[in-house]
Design an enzyme around this catalytic site. Sequence first.
Site: not given
Ligand code: CA2
Length: 149
Positions: A10-11, A18, A23, A74, A77, A80, A87, A98, A100-102, A107, A111
Amino acid sequence: MMNILVLNGPNLNLLGTRQPEVYGSTTLAMVEEACIAHGKAADMDVSCFQTNHEGALIDQIHAAKGQKHGIILNAGAYTHTSIALMDAISSVELPVVEVHLSNIHAREAFRHKSYIAPVALGQICGFGAQGYILALDALKAHLSKGEVK
Ligand code: CA2
């Protein structure tokens, strides 16, 4: 030939549009193109999928069984929160890296918990889009030990 699925949750379709300070400025299309290109150079057939829906992620993981040799995930959210994803990964018995960008551990406390980590081959976080490439290399090294043809 190794068949690899790069799965984004998601997202992540918003990547590069953004919150670049968190990210990065690379778009999801750029990430996917880089994965496919890196895969070609490393003799891996990479396909990519993104969805904002938990059930669709689970469907993709189920469908990968017998079709893919490994998954780069990836889960956004859902990482978490989702016991269902955990499963699904356990059920298909495929190596999952797994990503994650961040750096999720640097954080907010919510997270720090990952339901994916205990069932993953390993976790790569904090390296931005480069993390997907590192994950492909890690998966290739792992699969090469089992000599996937
Ligand atoms: O760091 C990551 O890759 C995350 O999986 C990104 C998730 C976050 O909930 C995880 O804790 C860590 C959020 C993805 C949202 O991606 C966006 C990218 C650009 C602008 C807004 C949201």
